[in-house]
Design a protein around this motif. Structure first.
Motif, PDB file in Angstrom:
ATOM      1  N   VAL A  26      18.687  57.090  53.114  1.00 43.96           N
ATOM      2  CA  VAL A  26      19.881  57.753  53.628  1.00 43.96           C
ATOM      3  C   VAL A  26      20.787  58.285  52.511  1.00 43.96           C
ATOM      4  O   VAL A  26      21.440  59.307  52.684  1.00 43.96           O
ATOM      5  CB  VAL A  26      20.643  56.810  54.593  1.00 43.96           C
ATOM      6  N   ALA A  27      20.800  57.659  51.370  1.00 44.62           N
ATOM      7  CA  ALA A  27      21.685  58.083  50.279  1.00 44.62           C
ATOM      8  C   ALA A  27      21.291  59.437  49.698  1.00 44.62           C
ATOM      9  O   ALA A  27      22.115  60.114  49.108  1.00 44.62           O
ATOM     10  CB  ALA A  27      21.687  57.029  49.177  1.00 44.62           C
ATOM     11  N   HIS A  28      20.044  59.836  49.883  1.00 43.13           N
ATOM     12  CA  HIS A  28      19.567  61.085  49.297  1.00 43.13           C
ATOM     13  C   HIS A  28      19.420  62.216  50.319  1.00 43.13           C
ATOM     14  O   HIS A  28      18.789  63.229  50.028  1.00 43.13           O
ATOM     15  CB  HIS A  28      18.229  60.849  48.590  1.00 43.13           C
ATOM     16  N   TYR A  68      24.087  65.663  57.965  1.00 42.60           N
ATOM     17  CA  TYR A  68      23.487  66.407  59.069  1.00 42.60           C
ATOM     18  C   TYR A  68      22.060  65.926  59.347  1.00 42.60           C
ATOM     19  O   TYR A  68      21.688  65.672  60.498  1.00 42.60           O
ATOM     20  CB  TYR A  68      23.487  67.909  58.769  1.00 42.60           C
ATOM     21  N   LEU A  69      21.266  65.793  58.303  1.00 42.80           N
ATOM     22  CA  LEU A  69      19.878  65.370  58.468  1.00 42.80           C
ATOM     23  C   LEU A  69      19.803  63.918  58.947  1.00 42.80           C
ATOM     24  O   LEU A  69      18.975  63.578  59.799  1.00 42.80           O
ATOM     25  CB  LEU A  69      19.111  65.548  57.154  1.00 42.80           C
ATOM     26  N   VAL A  70      20.681  63.071  58.424  1.00 41.12           N
ATOM     27  CA  VAL A  70      20.707  61.669  58.870  1.00 41.12           C
ATOM     28  C   VAL A  70      21.104  61.607  60.339  1.00 41.12           C
ATOM     29  O   VAL A  70      20.525  60.848  61.122  1.00 41.12           O
ATOM     30  CB  VAL A  70      21.662  60.837  57.988  1.00 41.12           C
ATOM     31  N   ARG A  71      22.088  62.420  60.729  1.00 39.95           N
ATOM     32  CA  ARG A  71      22.518  62.460  62.131  1.00 39.95           C
ATOM     33  C   ARG A  71      21.367  62.916  63.030  1.00 39.95           C
ATOM     34  O   ARG A  71      21.136  62.343  64.104  1.00 39.95           O
ATOM     35  CB  ARG A  71      23.709  63.402  62.258  1.00 39.95           C
ATOM     36  N   LEU A  72      20.625  63.911  62.596  1.00 37.55           N
ATOM     37  CA  LEU A  72      19.479  64.395  63.357  1.00 37.55           C
ATOM     38  C   LEU A  72      18.413  63.297  63.504  1.00 37.55           C
ATOM     39  O   LEU A  72      17.886  63.064  64.591  1.00 37.55           O
ATOM     40  CB  LEU A  72      18.886  65.631  62.675  1.00 37.55           C
ATOM     41  N   ALA A  73      18.130  62.608  62.416  1.00 33.85           N
ATOM     42  CA  ALA A  73      17.149  61.516  62.450  1.00 33.85           C
ATOM     43  C   ALA A  73      17.618  60.388  63.380  1.00 33.85           C
ATOM     44  O   ALA A  73      16.815  59.827  64.134  1.00 33.85           O
ATOM     45  CB  ALA A  73      16.917  60.977  61.042  1.00 33.85           C
ATOM     46  N   CYS A  74      18.918  60.086  63.330  1.00 41.87           N
ATOM     47  CA  CYS A  74      19.455  59.049  64.213  1.00 41.87           C
ATOM     48  C   CYS A  74      19.317  59.444  65.678  1.00 41.87           C
ATOM     49  O   CYS A  74      18.989  58.606  66.524  1.00 41.87           O
ATOM     50  CB  CYS A  74      20.918  58.776  63.892  1.00 41.87           C
ATOM     51  N   ASN A  75      19.565  60.711  65.972  1.00 43.28           N
ATOM     52  CA  ASN A  75      19.421  61.174  67.352  1.00 43.28           C
ATOM     53  C   ASN A  75      17.979  61.054  67.834  1.00 43.28           C
ATOM     54  O   ASN A  75      17.729  60.676  68.980  1.00 43.28           O
ATOM     55  CB  ASN A  75      19.913  62.610  67.487  1.00 43.28           C
ATOM     56  N   LEU A  81      24.969  56.213  63.851  1.00 43.28           N
ATOM     57  CA  LEU A  81      25.701  57.397  64.309  1.00 43.28           C
ATOM     58  C   LEU A  81      27.202  57.128  64.387  1.00 43.28           C
ATOM     59  O   LEU A  81      28.013  57.980  64.021  1.00 43.28           O
ATOM     60  CB  LEU A  81      25.190  57.846  65.684  1.00 43.28           C
ATOM     61  N   VAL A  82      27.584  55.947  64.841  1.00 44.73           N
ATOM     62  CA  VAL A  82      29.005  55.584  64.901  1.00 44.73           C
ATOM     63  C   VAL A  82      29.594  55.539  63.494  1.00 44.73           C
ATOM     64  O   VAL A  82      30.705  56.023  63.249  1.00 44.73           O
ATOM     65  CB  VAL A  82      29.194  54.233  65.627  1.00 44.73           C
ATOM     66  N   ILE A  83      28.846  54.989  62.555  1.00 43.70           N
ATOM     67  CA  ILE A  83      29.304  54.928  61.164  1.00 43.70           C
ATOM     68  C   ILE A  83      29.482  56.339  60.603  1.00 43.70           C
ATOM     69  O   ILE A  83      30.468  56.634  59.933  1.00 43.70           O
ATOM     70  CB  ILE A  83      28.331  54.099  60.309  1.00 43.70           C
ATOM     71  N   LEU A  84      28.540  57.213  60.877  1.00 46.58           N
ATOM     72  CA  LEU A  84      28.652  58.597  60.406  1.00 46.58           C
ATOM     73  C   LEU A  84      29.856  59.304  61.024  1.00 46.58           C
ATOM     74  O   LEU A  84      30.535  60.079  60.363  1.00 46.58           O
ATOM     75  CB  LEU A  84      27.380  59.378  60.726  1.00 46.58           C
ATOM     76  N   ASP A  85      30.129  59.037  62.284  1.00 51.71           N
ATOM     77  CA  ASP A  85      31.303  59.637  62.927  1.00 51.71           C
ATOM     78  C   ASP A  85      32.589  59.163  62.268  1.00 51.71           C
ATOM     79  O   ASP A  85      33.520  59.941  62.107  1.00 51.71           O
ATOM     80  CB  ASP A  85      31.333  59.304  64.417  1.00 51.71           C
ATOM     81  N   GLY A  86      32.647  57.908  61.872  1.00 45.94           N
ATOM     82  CA  GLY A  86      33.828  57.392  61.199  1.00 45.94           C
ATOM     83  C   GLY A  86      33.979  57.926  59.788  1.00 45.94           C
ATOM     84  O   GLY A  86      35.083  58.070  59.270  1.00 45.94           O
ATOM     85  N   LEU A 130      36.298  65.280  64.208  1.00 47.33           N
ATOM     86  CA  LEU A 130      37.203  64.897  65.279  1.00 47.33           C
ATOM     87  C   LEU A 130      37.771  66.148  65.943  1.00 47.33           C
ATOM     88  O   LEU A 130      37.828  67.208  65.340  1.00 47.33           O
ATOM     89  CB  LEU A 130      38.334  64.029  64.724  1.00 47.33           C
ATOM     90  N   PRO A 131      38.230  66.027  67.189  1.00 48.70           N
ATOM     91  CA  PRO A 131      38.819  67.201  67.851  1.00 48.70           C
ATOM     92  C   PRO A 131      40.039  67.696  67.102  1.00 48.70           C
ATOM     93  O   PRO A 131      40.824  66.913  66.563  1.00 48.70           O
ATOM     94  CB  PRO A 131      39.208  66.679  69.240  1.00 48.70           C
ATOM     95  N   ALA A 132      40.202  68.999  67.058  1.00 48.75           N
ATOM     96  CA  ALA A 132      41.338  69.599  66.351  1.00 48.75           C
ATOM     97  C   ALA A 132      42.622  69.357  67.141  1.00 48.75           C
ATOM     98  O   ALA A 132      42.608  69.353  68.372  1.00 48.75           O
ATOM     99  CB  ALA A 132      41.111  71.092  66.182  1.00 48.75           C
ATOM    100  N   PRO A 133      43.737  69.131  66.445  1.00 50.54           N
ATOM    101  CA  PRO A 133      45.010  68.971  67.153  1.00 50.54           C
ATOM    102  C   PRO A 133      45.404  70.287  67.815  1.00 50.54           C
ATOM    103  O   PRO A 133      45.020  71.370  67.373  1.00 50.54           O
ATOM    104  CB  PRO A 133      45.992  68.561  66.071  1.00 50.54           C
TER     105      PRO A 133
END
Length: 87
Positions: free
Chosen positions: A35-37, A41-48, A67-72, A78-81
């Motif tokens: 994951v470090a390399h 985006y690619l990690v998120r795709l693999a997680c999905n 995926l939760v960790i990546l979102d944080g 996050l949604p735009a204000p």
């Protein structure tokens, strides 16, 4: 995974689909293992892929947690204000 249907013979197409899915899972596991390399985006795709098609419950759950960790980690997702500055 598809549910085996006793009334239907497995076709070459079924075998090809299973082989294709096995290869995508293998590629996703390779990305997650290093994951470090890889880009977020690619990690998120693999997680999905693993969260949807993982072979075990633990594998699917680990992919969801990552995926939760990546979102944080990525606050830009996050949604735009709204225009008044309130979120």
């Amino acid at each position: 995974m598809s549910i085996p249907r006793p009334f239907r013979k497995t076709s070459p197409r079924d075998h090809a689909r299973k082989d294709w899915l096995d290869e995508r899972r293998r590629e996703a596991r390779i990305v997650i293992a290093d994951v470090a390399h890889h880009s977020d985006y690619l990690v998120r795709l693999a997680c999905n892929v693993l969260a949807t098609h993982g072979e075990t419950f633990e594998e699917r759950e680990d992919a969801r947690i990552l995926l939760v960790i990546l979102d944080g980690k990525t606050p830009g997702r996050l949604p735009a204000p709204d225009r008044a500055g309130r979120s």
